[in-house]
Design an enzyme around this catalytic site. Structure first.
Site, PDB file in Angstrom:
ATOM      1  N   ARG A  55       0.852  -1.195   0.000  1.00  0.00           N
ATOM      2  CA  ARG A  55       0.000   0.000   0.000  1.00  0.00           C
ATOM      3  C   ARG A  55       0.888   1.246   0.000  1.00  0.00           C
ATOM      4  O   ARG A  55       0.602   2.254  -0.628  1.00  0.00           O
ATOM      5  CB  ARG A  55      -0.961   0.012   1.202  1.00  0.00           C
ATOM      6  CG  ARG A  55      -1.765   1.291   1.250  1.00  0.00           C
ATOM      7  CD  ARG A  55      -2.961   1.317   2.206  1.00  0.00           C
ATOM      8  NE  ARG A  55      -2.931   0.408   3.310  1.00  0.00           N
ATOM      9  CZ  ARG A  55      -2.214   0.564   4.427  1.00  0.00           C
ATOM     10  NH1 ARG A  55      -1.442   1.631   4.583  1.00  0.00           N
ATOM     11  NH2 ARG A  55      -2.242  -0.341   5.379  1.00  0.00           N
ATOM     12  N   TYR A  64     -16.233  16.951 -15.669  1.00  0.00           N
ATOM     13  CA  TYR A  64     -16.651  15.556 -15.643  1.00  0.00           C
ATOM     14  C   TYR A  64     -17.694  15.351 -14.530  1.00  0.00           C
ATOM     15  O   TYR A  64     -17.481  15.799 -13.387  1.00  0.00           O
ATOM     16  CB  TYR A  64     -15.421  14.659 -15.425  1.00  0.00           C
ATOM     17  CG  TYR A  64     -15.776  13.226 -15.159  1.00  0.00           C
ATOM     18  CD1 TYR A  64     -16.537  12.501 -16.074  1.00  0.00           C
ATOM     19  CD2 TYR A  64     -15.377  12.595 -13.992  1.00  0.00           C
ATOM     20  CE1 TYR A  64     -16.886  11.187 -15.825  1.00  0.00           C
ATOM     21  CE2 TYR A  64     -15.713  11.278 -13.739  1.00  0.00           C
ATOM     22  CZ  TYR A  64     -16.477  10.584 -14.656  1.00  0.00           C
ATOM     23  OH  TYR A  64     -16.827   9.287 -14.397  1.00  0.00           O
ATOM     24  N   ASP A  72      -6.971  19.068 -14.187  1.00  0.00           N
ATOM     25  CA  ASP A  72      -7.289  17.739 -14.728  1.00  0.00           C
ATOM     26  C   ASP A  72      -6.865  17.744 -16.194  1.00  0.00           C
ATOM     27  O   ASP A  72      -7.484  18.392 -17.033  1.00  0.00           O
ATOM     28  CB  ASP A  72      -8.796  17.483 -14.571  1.00  0.00           C
ATOM     29  CG  ASP A  72      -9.222  16.100 -15.055  1.00  0.00           C
ATOM     30  OD1 ASP A  72      -8.490  15.506 -15.867  1.00  0.00           O
ATOM     31  OD2 ASP A  72     -10.291  15.627 -14.642  1.00  0.00           O
ATOM     32  N   LYS A  86      -7.732   6.735 -19.340  1.00  0.00           N
ATOM     33  CA  LYS A  86      -8.024   7.267 -20.665  1.00  0.00           C
ATOM     34  C   LYS A  86      -6.783   7.182 -21.569  1.00  0.00           C
ATOM     35  O   LYS A  86      -6.313   6.106 -21.847  1.00  0.00           O
ATOM     36  CB  LYS A  86      -8.554   8.697 -20.508  1.00  0.00           C
ATOM     37  CG  LYS A  86      -9.686   8.802 -19.465  1.00  0.00           C
ATOM     38  CD  LYS A  86     -10.875   8.005 -19.869  1.00  0.00           C
ATOM     39  CE  LYS A  86     -12.039   7.887 -18.909  1.00  0.00           C
ATOM     40  NZ  LYS A  86     -12.028   8.256 -17.575  1.00  0.00           N
TER      41      LYS A  86
HETATM   42  C1  LIG Z   1     -11.936  14.487 -17.362  1.00  0.00           C
HETATM   43  C2  LIG Z   1     -12.077  13.344 -16.424  1.00  0.00           C
HETATM   44  N1  LIG Z   1     -11.575  13.437 -15.184  1.00  0.00           N
HETATM   45  C3  LIG Z   1     -11.686  12.424 -14.295  1.00  0.00           C
HETATM   46  C4  LIG Z   1     -12.333  11.246 -14.598  1.00  0.00           C
HETATM   47  C5  LIG Z   1     -12.440  10.147 -13.583  1.00  0.00           C
HETATM   48  O1  LIG Z   1     -11.530   9.137 -13.854  1.00  0.00           O
HETATM   49  P1  LIG Z   1     -11.775   7.599 -13.491  1.00  0.00           P
HETATM   50  O2  LIG Z   1     -12.947   7.130 -14.294  1.00  0.00           O
HETATM   51  O3  LIG Z   1     -10.479   6.947 -13.848  1.00  0.00           O
HETATM   52  O4  LIG Z   1     -12.079   7.535 -12.024  1.00  0.00           O
HETATM   53  C6  LIG Z   1     -12.870  11.107 -15.887  1.00  0.00           C
HETATM   54  C7  LIG Z   1     -13.572   9.866 -16.247  1.00  0.00           C
HETATM   55  O5  LIG Z   1     -14.256   9.798 -17.256  1.00  0.00           O
HETATM   56  C8  LIG Z   1     -12.738  12.173 -16.819  1.00  0.00           C
HETATM   57  O6  LIG Z   1     -13.243  12.086 -18.053  1.00  0.00           O
END
Ligand SMILES: Cc1ncc(COP(=O)(O)O)c(C=O)c1O
Length: 360
Positions: A25, A77, A149, A174
């Site tokens: 961990r 998101y 992000d 992604k």
């Molecule tokens: C722009 C963006 N940030 C964060 C996330 C969250 O990521 P995760 O699905 O890996 O938890 C996503 C998921 O689609 C996203 O598109």
């Protein structure tokens, strides 16, 4: 190749005497290799990986205390919005949502409780562009943390730390993973103190990723530059095709010259990527559903950034957690369709979209 240290614990030579690793961990050699790799990709000093993108954002939020305030972009998101409003609002953290196409829109929300500015650029799903450099200046002047992000751009197209951000977040799920086979998140930063706090949270809260997934992502990263180049080439061709199609109303892609922040995108991104959204001439769910049910190469699925093209309907899928009025206030209409353009042959992708649009 980096070995997969599929181990939860490490034999110690004597009590209190270990060889750098005690328990997975806290540290794992395969994860360490990935964390260092991600830090290098973002021109950062430290990388930390988590079990998902939201796990990474969750760790970031734990830097805050009740009473602290966050200014976030209003178009983001849906899962991030849900984490903020349904979880952290309950713990006394206050969130302000505003459009950030113009950085001056952030200023009225800054007060003595503000601790963080949260930016997504390009945003999901409207592909708005936020000027990271200007947000960094505002954030520095007010002693705030600027977190970006960078999921939609990937480190190949944009490096927020170089533009003044304090923390970069990725949904590794992604583009970085790139093959739709891993769920993972990451934070990258330069500041020693910030890293120490985040590493403490990573270990204390425990949302870490496993060694096999770390290996898969390391393998995916080897082709990130090749994949991103093809995503950009295909993205450009599809944006142009949609922009000239009679059944399409508006295309949201930062590479189009009429995109409101095209010049900012040009300055802070290497290219414009393979993510885009568009609305239909008739803003109807029925027409959107007809299109979504008739593509064959564009698979109907959540997520993005993999080598295969995906099509999605934010209002009923990724952004269903955001109330309708709030969705529509940022332009997220019923007919809005989001594409994650993959790396397939462009002729096949264009044929697929063209024949599905003909069904409307
Ligand atoms: C722009 C963006 N940030 C964060 C996330 C969250 O990521 P995760 O699905 O890996 O938890 C996503 C998921 O689609 C996203 O598109």
């Amino acid at each position: 190749m980096t070995p997969i240290y599929q181990t939860s614990t490490y034999v110690q030579s004597a009590p209190g005497e270990h060889k750098g690793y005690e328990y997975s961990r806290t540290q794992n050699p395969t994860r360490d290799a990935l964390q260092d790799n991600l830090a290098a990709l973002e021109n950062g000093k430290y990388g930390l990986c988590f079990s998902s993108g939201l796990g990474a954002i969750d760790a970031l939020m734990k830097l805050l205390k009740p009473g602290d305030e966050v200014i976030s972009t209003s178009d983001l998101y849906g899962g991030t919005y849900r984490l903020y409003m349904k979880i952290y609002s309950e713990y006394g953290i206050k969130f302000h949502f505003t459009g950030m196409d113009d950085i001056d829109k952030i200023k009225p929300f800054v007060n003595e409780n503000t601790k963080m500015i949260w930016i997504e650029t390009p945003t999901n799903p409207m592909l708005n562009i936020i000027d990271i450099k200007k947000a960094g200046e505002l954030s520095k002047a007010n002693d705030l943390i600027l977190a970006v992000d960078n999921t939609f751009a990937s480190p190949y197209l944009q490096n927020p730390l170089d533009l003044g951000a304090d923390i970069v977040m990725h949904s590794i799920t992604k583009y970085i993973g790139g093959h739709s086979d891993v769920v993972m998140g990451a934070l990258v930063c330069n500041d020693d103190d910030l890293h120490e706090k985040l590493a403490f949270i990573q270990n204390s809260s425990g949302a870490v990723c496993g060694p096999m997934d770390s290996f898969l992502v390391l393998r995916g990263i080897k082709t990130l530059h090749l994949r991103m180049r093809q995503h950009c080439i295909n993205g450009k061709a599809i944006a142009k095709f949609l922009n000239n199609h009679p059944k399409v109303d508006k295309v949201f892609w930062p590479g189009l010259e009429d995109h409101p922040n095209h010049t900012v995108a040009k300055a802070q991104m290497k290219d414009f990527g393979g993510m885009m959204s568009f609305t239909l001439k008739e803003d109807s769910m029925d027409d959107a559903f007809t299109l979504l049910s008739n593509t064959h190469l564009f698979a109907l699925a959540e997520s993005l950034g993999g080598v295969e093209s995906l099509i999605g309907h934010p209002a009923s899928m990724t952004h269903a957690a955001i109330p309708k009025e709030e969705r529509e206030a940022v332009g997220l209409k019923d007919s809005l369709i989001r594409l994650s353009v993959g790396v397939e042959d462009i002729e096949d992708l264009l044929d697929d979209l063209s024949s599905a649009l003909d069904k409307i």
